[in-house]
Scaffold this motif. Structure first.
Motif, short mmCIF file in Angstrom:
data_model
loop_
_atom_site.label_atom_id
_atom_site.label_comp_id
_atom_site.label_asym_id
_atom_site.label_seq_id
_atom_site.Cartn_x
_atom_site.Cartn_y
_atom_site.Cartn_z
N SER A 70 -5.09 2.83 7.27
CA SER A 70 -6.33 2.06 7.17
C SER A 70 -7.58 2.92 7.08
CB SER A 70 -6.46 1.15 8.39
OG SER A 70 -6.63 1.93 9.57
N GLU A 79 -10.84 -1.23 11.15
CA GLU A 79 -10.17 -2.11 12.10
C GLU A 79 -9.34 -3.17 11.37
OE1 GLU A 79 -13.14 -3.85 14.56
OE2 GLU A 79 -14.06 -1.93 15.06
N ASP A 80 -8.23 -3.56 12.00
CA ASP A 80 -7.33 -4.54 11.40
C ASP A 80 -8.04 -5.87 11.11
OD1 ASP A 80 -5.26 -2.77 11.43
OD2 ASP A 80 -4.31 -3.57 13.22
N ASP A 81 -8.86 -6.34 12.05
CA ASP A 81 -9.58 -7.60 11.83
C ASP A 81 -10.48 -7.53 10.61
OD1 ASP A 81 -8.40 -8.62 14.07
OD2 ASP A 81 -10.24 -8.89 15.23
N LYS A 82 -11.12 -6.37 10.43
CA LYS A 82 -12.05 -6.22 9.30
C LYS A 82 -11.29 -6.17 7.97
CE LYS A 82 -15.68 -5.87 11.99
NZ LYS A 82 -16.04 -4.57 12.54
N ALA A 106 -8.38 -7.64 7.35
CA ALA A 106 -7.90 -8.99 7.06
C ALA A 106 -9.05 -9.90 6.61
CB ALA A 106 -7.21 -9.58 8.29
N TRP A 123 -0.06 -9.82 7.49
CA TRP A 123 -1.05 -9.70 8.56
C TRP A 123 -0.94 -8.35 9.25
CZ3 TRP A 123 -5.15 -12.60 9.54
CH2 TRP A 123 -5.16 -13.95 9.14
N CYS A 159 -4.11 -7.52 14.42
CA CYS A 159 -5.16 -8.44 13.98
C CYS A 159 -5.23 -9.69 14.86
CB CYS A 159 -4.87 -8.84 12.54
SG CYS A 159 -6.15 -9.82 11.78
N ASN A 160 -6.45 -10.13 15.15
CA ASN A 160 -6.68 -11.41 15.81
C ASN A 160 -6.74 -12.48 14.71
OD1 ASN A 160 -7.74 -13.73 17.03
ND2 ASN A 160 -9.10 -12.58 18.38
N GLU A 161 -5.60 -13.06 14.40
CA GLU A 161 -5.52 -13.97 13.26
C GLU A 161 -6.44 -15.17 13.41
OE1 GLU A 161 -1.46 -14.98 12.39
OE2 GLU A 161 -0.76 -12.92 12.73
N VAL A 165 -10.01 -14.19 12.55
CA VAL A 165 -10.18 -13.92 11.11
C VAL A 165 -10.22 -15.22 10.32
CG1 VAL A 165 -9.10 -12.93 9.06
CG2 VAL A 165 -9.20 -11.61 11.20
#
Length: 481
Positions: free
Chosen positions: A102, A106-109, A111, A145, A149-151, A154
């Motif tokens: 990545s 960040e994973d949230d960003k 997604a 996903w 990540c906070n699905e 998102v």
């Protein structure tokens, strides 16, 4: 939209996406396998920190896709949007894809960027036109996903942004004050909220005279001015009130705009769209607040009964305003709504408005100007906006400019006399007159519109500052989820 068109939970065979910072690409590629080096060389693919979102597909020997390399920036703000162009740019039917590197985003960003890359506003294109352009079959590639990540966040943020964009981009004929009311009622019904509205001449009977004055030149029915009032949450929770400017079309009134200035004035209800998008996030993620949303909705049209330059208007709190320019109407309708908001003594009051061109001159079209009467609160909002990559910038409530609003025959004017410099500040100072002392208040003056298309940010309505404001409310009051 259905976000299952954008994401999958897992996949046995997913194509890898590798993110690389542009400034380090030339070093990174030297360490890669021969197949990757060969294709990068063959395609003459180069990258620098300016090539944000640029990508290359690396095939296997059988020409299936082995991986995708995408370049991310290093500016600490837009790097996350490097991923937003991929859903529509990658070969159709080639996914799903998964992030294996990545580059620190960040994973949230990631997604959220992917979700924003799946947005389109095409409701006014005919089926025949869509078919001719291939859009009926046009889909988006799916992303697995990211594991951290906070699905829920998102999906909530993406749907709130889409709602805001859709409302702003809808033409004024289909987004009159009555249509805004319908949108608020639909949103409230999803979460058990309640909506009431004061419409037309009832605005005079219930003491919202400036909203009525601005909107009285419109025909009855859905075009009539109104105050829309949405409520949600437990009575015992802290009161948070959002106020949105809902000028669904602004001709400028009798001080009429030129054609070039009127062209995009469907977006002048962007403040109301933003507070509805923010309300969506608050209600769906169940923040611990007693939420109230007030939208001052009207069209600023030209008619024999339009309010005039030189008129004296009386606001809900009895303060009088001499009209220096009918094209400074947003602050007039906002004044009545702010007074109504303060009557219930909220712990936090936030308003959003496409209020001034001066704010855009100061900060450009991408960065909202914010004003706050509480130093700690203002600093926290700006800090959170940087963390969320949803930048806002604070301007001062400089009382030295207040004298430029002075009137000889009323309490004040709605526009500043003199040079016209500092227009965003004088507009904020006008609004502050209608905010009860001691109320924590944030005012956001923003563009609400992307003037050109970029990955994740297509031309049209935009929810600028939405995630930053949500982060502020969440940090203060938390969630019951």
């Amino acid at each position: 939209m259905r976000f299952d068109a954008c994401f999958v939970k897992n996949a046995e065979k997913a194509v890898s996406i590798i993110a690389v910072k542009g400034q380090s690409f030339s070093t990174w590629i030297k360490e890669q396998d021969e197949n990757t080096k060969k294709w990068v060389s063959t395609m003459q693919f180069t990258a620098s920190e300016a090539d944000v979102g640029k990508h290359i597909v690396i095939p296997n020997p059988d020409l299936s896709i082995e991986k995708v390399i995408v370049i991310v920036g290093d500016d600490g703000f837009g790097e996350w949007l490097s991923f937003a162009g991929l859903p529509s740019a990658l070969p159709r039917g080639s996914g799903p894809y998964k992030i294996v590197s990545s580059a620190g985003v960040e994973d949230d960003k990631i997604a959220l960027a992917w979700a924003l890359g799946c947005y389109k506003f095409d409701v006014y294109k005919s089926k025949k036109r869509k078919e001719s352009e291939g859009e009926e079959k046009l889909g988006f590639e799916k992303l697995v996903w990211p594991s951290g990540c906070n699905e829920d966040y998102v999906l909530t943020a993406a749907s709130a942004i889409f709602l805001t964009r859709d409302l702003i981009s809808t033409p004024a004929e289909d987004m009159a004050p009555g249509d805004l009311e319908s949108a608020a009622r639909k949103l409230a019904s999803m979460y058990g909220g309640k909506v009431t509205a004061v419409v037309g001449d009832d605005l005079l009977r219930q003491n919202y005279p400036q909203i009525h004055a601005v909107g009285r030149a419109t025909p009855p029915g859905k075009h009539a001015p109104r105050l829309i009032d949405l409520r949600w949450g437990k009575e015992s929770d802290p009161k948070v009130t959002l106020v949105g400017k809902g000028i669904t079309f602004d001709t400028g009134g009798l001080d009429i705009k030129p054609a070039s200035g009127m062209r995009q004035m469907k977006k002048d209800m962007g403040g109301s769209a933003l507070v509805l998008g923010l309300a969506h996030m608050i209600m769906r993620l169940k923040l611990n607040v007693r939420l109230r949303v007030l939208i001052a909705a009207a069209e600023n049209n030209v008619d024999a009964v339009s309010f005039r330059p030189g008129d004296i208007l009386v606001a809900r709190n009895g303060m009088t305003t001499e009209i220096g320019n009918t094209d400074a109407e947003g602050r007039l309708v906002m004044a009545d709504a702010l007074v109504a908001a303060c009557e219930e003594k909220p712990e936090l009051l936030i308003d959003a408005a496409t209020l001034t061109g001066a704010g855009r001159v100061a900060l450009g079209t991408d960065v909202p100007a914010v004003f706050c009467n509480n130093e700690e609160l203002g600093s926290e909002l700006c800090s959170l906006s940087e963390k969320e990559n949803d930048l806002v910038w604070r301007l001062p409530l400089f009382k030295g400019y207040a004298k430029s609003l002075a009137s000889r025959i009323a309490d004040m004017k709605n526009v500043a006399e003199g040079s016209g410099y500092g227009g965003a500040i004088t507009a904020a100072l006008y609004l502050q007159k209608f905010v009860t002392a001691g109320t924590d208040w944030v005012h956001m003056d923003f563009m609400a519109f992307n003037t050109a298309s970029r990955p994740g940010r297509p031309e049209g309505g935009e929810a600028m500052g939405l995630r930053a404001l949500f982060a502020l409310i969440q940090s203060k009051y938390g969630s019951s989820k």
